[in-house]
Structures are given as C-alpha cells and as structure tokens.
Enzyme design. Sequence first.
Site, PDB file in Angstrom:
ATOM      1  N   GLU A   1       0.788  -1.227   0.000  1.00 21.28           N
ATOM      2  CA  GLU A   1       0.000   0.000   0.000  1.00 21.28           C
ATOM      3  C   GLU A   1       0.825   1.285   0.000  1.00 21.28           C
ATOM      4  O   GLU A   1       0.394   2.297  -0.546  1.00 21.28           O
ATOM      5  CB  GLU A   1      -0.937   0.008   1.221  1.00 21.28           C
ATOM      6  CG  GLU A   1      -1.957  -1.102   1.235  1.00 21.28           C
ATOM      7  CD  GLU A   1      -2.950  -1.002   0.083  1.00 21.28           C
ATOM      8  OE1 GLU A   1      -3.212   0.130  -0.377  1.00 21.28           O
ATOM      9  OE2 GLU A   1      -3.442  -2.052  -0.362  1.00 21.28           O
TER      10      GLU A   1
ATOM     11  N   SER B   1     -50.834 -30.352  37.445  1.00 25.63           N
ATOM     12  CA  SER B   1     -50.514 -30.709  38.840  1.00 25.63           C
ATOM     13  C   SER B   1     -49.201 -30.118  39.335  1.00 25.63           C
ATOM     14  O   SER B   1     -48.909 -30.206  40.534  1.00 25.63           O
ATOM     15  CB  SER B   1     -50.459 -32.232  38.978  1.00 25.63           C
ATOM     16  OG  SER B   1     -51.726 -32.804  38.699  1.00 25.63           O
TER      17      SER B   1
END
Length: 819
Positions: free
Chosen positions: A104, A483
């Site tokens: 770069e 229950s």
Amino acid sequence: MPDKKKIVFKIKIPRLNRKKVLKGLLLFLVLLSALALGGFFGAYLAIRENLPDVGELEQIKPKIISAVYADNGQLAREFAAERRIQVPYEKIPEVLKQAIIATEDPRFFAHKGIDYRGILRALKEDFFRIALGKSRLHGGSTITQQLARSLFLYPQQTVRRKLKEIFVAMEIERRYTKEKILELYCNQFYLGHGTWGVEAAAQLYFGKSVTDLTLPEAALIAGIFRGPAIYSPYNNTKVTLNRRNHVLNRMAEEGFISRAQAEELKKLPLGVLPLRRQTTEPGAYFYEEVRKYVEKKYGDEILYRGGLKIYTTLNLDYQKYAEEALDRGLRVQDKKNGWRQDKRSLLAEGKTELDKVWLDSWDSQEPVPGKTEEAIVLEVGRAEAKVKVKNYTGIMTNKGLEWTKARFLTDLIKPGDVVLVEIQTVNETDKTARVNLDQEPAVEGAFLALDVVTGQIKAMVGGYSFRRSQFNRATQALRQTGSAIKPIFYTAALEKGFTPASVIVDEPTNFVDKWTGEPWSPKNYDSEYHGAVTLRTGLEKSRNVVTAKLLDYLSPQVGVEYCRKFGITSTIYPYLSLALGSFEITLQELVSAFSVFPNQGLRARPYFIVRIEDKDGNILEENVPQTEEVISPQIAYMMTYLLQGVVQRGTAASAASLNWPLGGKTGTTNKFTDAWFIGFSPSLCAGVWVGYDTKITLGNRQSGAVVALPIWRDFFARVIEDKKKEFAASQPAETSAGEPATVTNPEAILIEDFEVPPNLVFVTVDRKTGLLASPICKYPFQEVFLPGTEPSRYCSLQDHLRVLDYYSERQAREERRSD
C-alpha cells in the site's frame, strides 16, 4: 516623361521611458500574482471548509464489540454492528506490517503523509486515463491518506476530495506517530464477510489471533485491504490467490523477504477456514434476553458499538446439557407421531445439480458423529439411499424406520428432498458417513435452570430452535401448569395445621365453586380412587381430589395469595379449579417458586446479568442476590421431604435411579396439551415444559412423567456426574505426612444434601395410614413433623383396611420397585 516625385511621410515617435515601462510591467505582474494568490487562497479556503478537526480522531468511538461472559469468566458471545476487535500496534506481527507497507505505501516511514513521487505517478496515469475517456481516476494515496479518507471524508474520487484528503493527512502526520497511524489503519478497514480490522479478519479466515499469523496468511489479509468484495477467498478464490501472490512479490521487491522465499510461499494454497454461516448458536435464547435488556436500558448504540463487558450467570456446561436434553426429548416425542410429508424439495425450486448445492445450515465441512444435520437426498432405493451431508456422501438404510410407520425408504423420501439425518459414523478416508433418517420435531419445549441460593439463571432454552422461532417459551409462554402447581397449595395446608400424615379421603366428590357458582367434579388422572390417603400419598401420587379438597378447605383466595407469595405475578383468579393448575403462568415463574423449597424458605429473585462494564472497565451496574422469606425453614424442609417422595415413590419415580437427593413434581393438563416437570437438588432447580404452540394434544397418556421428566432426568444425570468429578478432583493426593491419601468414592457418600433445620422431629409412622407404625404395618417410614403435631396413636388392622390398596399386589410391586 517627367520624373515622379517621391512623397515621404515622417512620423515622430516619442522616446519611451524605460523606467516607466519596467514599473508598469512590474505592476501588472503584481496584480496577476495577487489574482493568482487570491484564487489559490480562495480555493484553499473552499477546500478547507468543513474539514474536520483531526483532534477528533482521538474522540472517535470505534464500533467496538460488546462481549458477553459466562459465569466462569469465559467469553461466550459478542454483540456488534461490525465485527471489529481493536488490537494495539505491539500485537500486530511484523510480517503483516511489512506486507501492508510493501503493498500500500512502500515509503510510509519516509514521507510526511504525502508521497509526492506517488502523486506525480498518479497524475501522469490520470492524464492518460482522461485522454482515453475514463472517468475513474487513479489512487496513489498513502496509508495516511487512506486513513483520512476512511475516517472523515466521503468516498468519491474527485480533485476536491483529493485535496481535502491531503490536508487531513498532513494534519494526522503532524499529530500522531507513524506507529499510531499504522495501528489505526489496521483496525479501521472492512476486510470482508462482516469483519473490520486485522484481528477480526484473522479469526474469521484462519481461526487465530492476528499475533499468530504466518507470512502467507498475513499476505492474504494485506491483499484484501484494496478491495474486500473482489479479493474474497470464499467468493473469488483464484483472484484472491493471485492477489496474495502479488503481495508476496511486493514484499520481495521491497526487500522484506527473498525472491526465493516468495516463490516458495506462492506455491501454498490459501488455507482459509470454511466460511461459518449464521446458524442457531448455543444459548441463543439466553443471549437474546441479555440483548433485549441491555438495548432497552443503554440503547443500541452502546450495545453494538460501545465495547461493553457483560458478565452473566450462564453456565456453559449446563446450557449445553439443557439444549441437548431438550433436543433429544423433543425428537423422541415427535417420532411417536410418525413421519410428516412436509420436507423441502430442491428440485421443485429448480435446483437440479444436487451435488453442488450447499445448504445454509452447514457451518463446517465435516459431519460429526452423534449430531443431526440437514442432508440432500441424491439417490433412493427401497432399502438404501445416498445423501449429501456437507462434503460427505451419507449412506442410509431402511433399518430403524419403525417410527415412520413405513417399510421402505421410497415411501418416505425422493431425490432433491432436504431431510434431517443423524450421523452414526464418519469415514474421513473415502468421505462417507453412515446416517439414520431423522426429522425436525414439530413439538416445542422449554427448559430453565437456576441456582436456588442466588437466583442466578444457569441455563435457558426457549424452544427447539431459535432459528425457527425467537419466541422464548421459558420466559414468555403462558401455559396451564396442571398438577405442577400443587406443592404451593400443600405448603399452605402445612402452614394451616395439616401434617404430612394428615388423612384425606380420595373419592368422587362434587364441589360448588364459590367464585363462579358452578358445580365442579374433578377426576384423578387414572380415574381411580384410593380411599383414605395421607397428605404425602396425595402429593406423591398426584391425587387430584385430595388437592381439590385441600383448596376447598383453605379457600381459593388463599391459594391465590400463596401463589403471589411464591413470586407468581401472572393473572390468577380464585377459582376452585386453581387446585389443578387451570391458570396460565410461565416456566420461569414456576421454577423460581419451586426454588423456595431447597433454599430453606427463601426465594431469590431470578437474574441473568451479574455486572456490566464499559470499555474502560467502569462498572455501569452490578447485581447481587436479592432474597425474601416466603415460608419458614421448617415448612420448606417438610415440603422438600414430601417432594423427595415424589421422586422416590411417586409420579417421578424414574428419576430415583440418579441416586441423588432430588425432589420435584410432574404436571399434565387436560387432553395432554402440556407436560411439565419441575425438580431440584440442594443447589439447583430446573424445569421442563413440552407442548405445541397451538394447544393441541401431545397424544394419549403423554403426561409430564412420560414427556417432560426424561428431559429433566437427562440434564440432571450430567450435572450430577460433573459434581462427582469435581468432588473426586478436590480430594487431596496425599496426607500432611506425605503419605498417599485415602480417596473417597463419590458413590459412597452424599456430596450434597438438603439441610434439616432445627425444631423438627422425625417419627416412624405407617406411610399409608399416617399413624405411628406398629409391628403389623407394611410401610414403616420416618416422617417429619413440627414438634407437637406428630400422631399420638399406633396403627391397627382397621386403619389398614381404610386404605383401599393397602394389601393389593400391584401396590406391593410398586413399593418393591421404588425401594
């Protein structure tokens, strides 16, 4: 001819003053320079307009990942709008720095933000590009310019933007060191497939930290900076390979590596991991609760970009056990209803090259034995079929198809179908696998476990699949409890003067609901009646009539009050049918209520976040256990002891084989639409619910004991095994004298047990009659009482006869099994 006269005109030209000419010329040049400088200054001001203050670079809040940690401090999950992990300059390996600079900006450490040689080269190339009619200008930007463009400016390539970029780059160079600039550069840029910065990219592509990258791996990541959409190792393998090799060439040209080394490395493949697609992750429902809480309280900006550290109560092992237990249980339940012809067909979607299709659910390259995976049917015969499972060819036979209610594979599947298979074995040599046909269950379920002392939620599963449905059935689904609610009313009975040995007649009974004025005639689950039974037997065997009589005696309003005491906040009305769980609550409410019993009467408020820190370590909030006394330690232990009986002899007797101090209660609703089991050890309380989202039956006699209890038992078996291992590991290897220590067998002792509080007495009674046991009693049992409430007389033959099944053979067999 006469001579012609020559006419001459004389023009007098005044002599020029040299000094005046020079003065005028100088004035003209000054004016021209002023105009030029004014134009330049005006252009400068125009370009400088709206430039950001580079000092803001230090205030920019990078979109840092928020991390979620489990109860042991292990990283468990991350939240981020961008997958970005900040990494300091010192952690970035030299090979990556060199690869980036070589590719770069080779003169990065030499220039002051602007590489004039690069600019001249770019201008030269741009001139020819414009001459050729190409509008896109050449780049030529330094690393600093790229950083300036990325952080502050719009992306279009124009002369105006280029000049702005130069000004900002120069200012960045003036304020920051080269090392800091390169660090910012490495952390700032998008590097494909949802990753930002080199650390996140290294983890995605190679499954390692950026610090551990090899040279060719670093070269690949450096090459992606220029264009992540183009240089994707998943989408454009060949182009990305060429780009990686270009980076290696540039490194050689810049002298970072030798030419021979570059040529050797260029021969290597990319070596990236398979792309991990988004699938249902472990703990998805738990993390969604975390996400919703944090986003509501702090906002999505802080959650996704603030770098929070969120420490939770989640136990990763328990979560795994819960998910696997629920998954297995739902599959078992679903298979009871046979095969469903609802499978996806790729051929119907126009996809004919079946061997080239890759399913979204495949998040790795290889199948794992014991796991279930989606598969593509390639060929089908009556007794054998070939399927594609990821990169393997699966072989399926017609063995084990009984659950489908079909004899041959051709009756079930066809080429192009997407089916679920269970992986039996894998042969890595020839890339084949043995698989069995499976099916995604249509039935749903939920699981929740919490620490009884602290209230910390240790595991949460809100459904079969978060991918299929984000609705959390552990915290959001309101369902009738059946229950499973009974222990709350038995607690009320104990506090109102009943004892575990109190006798109630189990017989057909007609009630009139005082709230509605309607008659009500409850029936027992098995439609049988046992005559005189103790409170213990009524709970252990879940006799509906016994509970209805208790609540009728106490009043339904008292039942509502006790539900509130136990932390249930859902809407409840004082109907007599409350006794059988006719109202709807959440699984979390019921699990929290049950945690009161093993925690000596205290209810700890459930919570799932321990503390939240910001990115700098400042504590934003911290949660500690919050408890309230619901019942006394004595009543809590008496209920625990009763619920232990449910596991040892009652409706949950199949969990007795775990050989651990456990208590709990099953629950089943009318028409078998909901199946429950809530149970606990001395330290952990967990609950399971199974049913369909629409209230349809699970099937005849598909009760809580049949459907939900096996899931709970599966989970607790693994928890107990872990506790035994922890205990064994905690034993000293040698004594203080240096001699080998005697290792205690975990199977031979109680690692944990329910603590018995003071002010309780144990008396031997006949468990069937509730009276003091005599020599003729068949069921002597140590029962617990508050002092002064224990029975005062001994059991007789007449008392035995009042119990209808006292001498029955079936009862005797059940007792032998439970013992």
